[in-house]
Write a protein that holds these residues in place. Structure first.
Motif, PDB file in Angstrom:
ATOM      1  N   ARG A  50     -41.790 -58.943 -27.875  1.00  0.00           N
ATOM      2  CA  ARG A  50     -42.873 -59.411 -27.002  1.00  0.00           C
ATOM      3  C   ARG A  50     -42.332 -60.313 -25.894  1.00  0.00           C
ATOM      4  NH1 ARG A  50     -46.834 -62.189 -30.635  1.00  0.00           N
ATOM      5  NH2 ARG A  50     -45.319 -61.837 -32.262  1.00  0.00           N
ATOM      6  N   VAL A  51     -41.414 -61.181 -26.228  1.00  0.00           N
ATOM      7  CA  VAL A  51     -40.812 -62.063 -25.225  1.00  0.00           C
ATOM      8  C   VAL A  51     -40.037 -61.248 -24.198  1.00  0.00           C
ATOM      9  CG1 VAL A  51     -39.073 -63.867 -24.888  1.00  0.00           C
ATOM     10  CG2 VAL A  51     -40.745 -64.077 -26.728  1.00  0.00           C
ATOM     11  N   LEU A  52     -39.289 -60.253 -24.652  1.00  0.00           N
ATOM     12  CA  LEU A  52     -38.546 -59.386 -23.741  1.00  0.00           C
ATOM     13  C   LEU A  52     -39.496 -58.608 -22.825  1.00  0.00           C
ATOM     14  CD1 LEU A  52     -35.776 -58.314 -22.895  1.00  0.00           C
ATOM     15  CD2 LEU A  52     -36.085 -56.499 -24.595  1.00  0.00           C
ATOM     16  N   ILE A  55     -40.733 -61.013 -20.164  1.00  0.00           N
ATOM     17  CA  ILE A  55     -39.682 -61.321 -19.189  1.00  0.00           C
ATOM     18  C   ILE A  55     -39.512 -60.169 -18.213  1.00  0.00           C
ATOM     19  CG2 ILE A  55     -37.178 -61.645 -18.948  1.00  0.00           C
ATOM     20  CD1 ILE A  55     -37.295 -63.341 -21.500  1.00  0.00           C
ATOM     21  N   ILE A  56     -39.507 -58.933 -18.713  1.00  0.00           N
ATOM     22  CA  ILE A  56     -39.379 -57.766 -17.837  1.00  0.00           C
ATOM     23  C   ILE A  56     -40.582 -57.661 -16.912  1.00  0.00           C
ATOM     24  CG2 ILE A  56     -39.384 -55.235 -17.837  1.00  0.00           C
ATOM     25  CD1 ILE A  56     -37.586 -55.401 -20.331  1.00  0.00           C
ATOM     26  N   THR A  57     -41.779 -57.895 -17.419  1.00  0.00           N
ATOM     27  CA  THR A  57     -42.987 -57.850 -16.588  1.00  0.00           C
ATOM     28  C   THR A  57     -42.944 -58.901 -15.490  1.00  0.00           C
ATOM     29  OG1 THR A  57     -44.248 -57.055 -18.486  1.00  0.00           O
ATOM     30  CG2 THR A  57     -45.499 -57.976 -16.640  1.00  0.00           C
ATOM     31  N   ALA A  62     -42.171 -60.329  -9.808  1.00  0.00           N
ATOM     32  CA  ALA A  62     -41.464 -61.173  -8.843  1.00  0.00           C
ATOM     33  C   ALA A  62     -40.731 -60.317  -7.803  1.00  0.00           C
ATOM     34  CB  ALA A  62     -40.475 -62.094  -9.564  1.00  0.00           C
ATOM     35  N   LEU A  63     -40.091 -59.230  -8.237  1.00  0.00           N
ATOM     36  CA  LEU A  63     -39.406 -58.342  -7.283  1.00  0.00           C
ATOM     37  C   LEU A  63     -40.391 -57.675  -6.330  1.00  0.00           C
ATOM     38  CD1 LEU A  63     -36.664 -56.678  -9.503  1.00  0.00           C
ATOM     39  CD2 LEU A  63     -36.332 -58.288  -7.621  1.00  0.00           C
TER      40      LEU A  63
END
Length: 170
Positions: A50-52, A55-57, A62-63
């Protein structure tokens, strides 16, 4: 050391004869990729997954925001340039865009500084480009409204300064 169950049948060796040992039945069985016993509650994802995923989301969002601010959101709008038209031409290999070299009136009238360079702008509108081509070499002043971006896109032109309107011709 190891717990070996001697009374469990061995399904890895086949003697070629029909033995009384029970065979595993694959009919009606389901695969359980969660590692559970196939029934009851589904196994919850681990906290690390879930944390990963978060972070990817966050990185993707942001990009996308950085890309929007750099390439699609102008940081200067309604800027006016008064200049003389030096050259207007259509450039590009894959994306043909109109590019103009302008000689700034301020650069010509300022006697305290040396003349540095021409202003290069991209013209997305063919109508404005045709009007500027007609004014090329006439020595008439033009006032243009421009927008500036941090980054350039190939279909918008080779310059970060983009002409949005031709205001006046003197």
């Amino acid at each position: 050391m190891f717990d070996l169950d001697e009374d469990r049948p061995d399904y890895f060796t086949d003697s070629g004869s029909d033995s009384d040992a029970p065979r595993p039945s694959h009919a009606g069985s389901t695969l359980d990729f969660d590692g559970g016993d196939g029934g009851g509650e589904p196994r919850r994802h681990s906290r690390g997954r879930r944390v990963l995923a978060w972070i990817i989301t966050i990185c993707v969002v942001a990009l996308l925001a950085i890309g929007y601010l750099r390439y699609f959101n102008p940081y200067v709008t309604d800027s006016r340039i008064t200049a003389y038209v030096g050259c207007v031409e259509r450039r590009g290999i894959l994306f043909k865009t109109f590019e103009a070299d302008l000689i700034s009136e301020q650069a010509l009238t300022d006697t305290t500084r040396l003349y540095s360079r021409n202003i290069t702008v991209s013209i997305p509108s063919p109508e404005i480009a045709r009007k500027l081509q007609d004014l090329q070499g006439t020595g008439r002043r033009v006032t243009l409204t421009t927008e500036r971006y941090y980054g350039m896109l190939p279909w918008r032109g080779a310059s970060t300064t983009v002409v949005t309107a031709l205001d006046s011709v003197d």
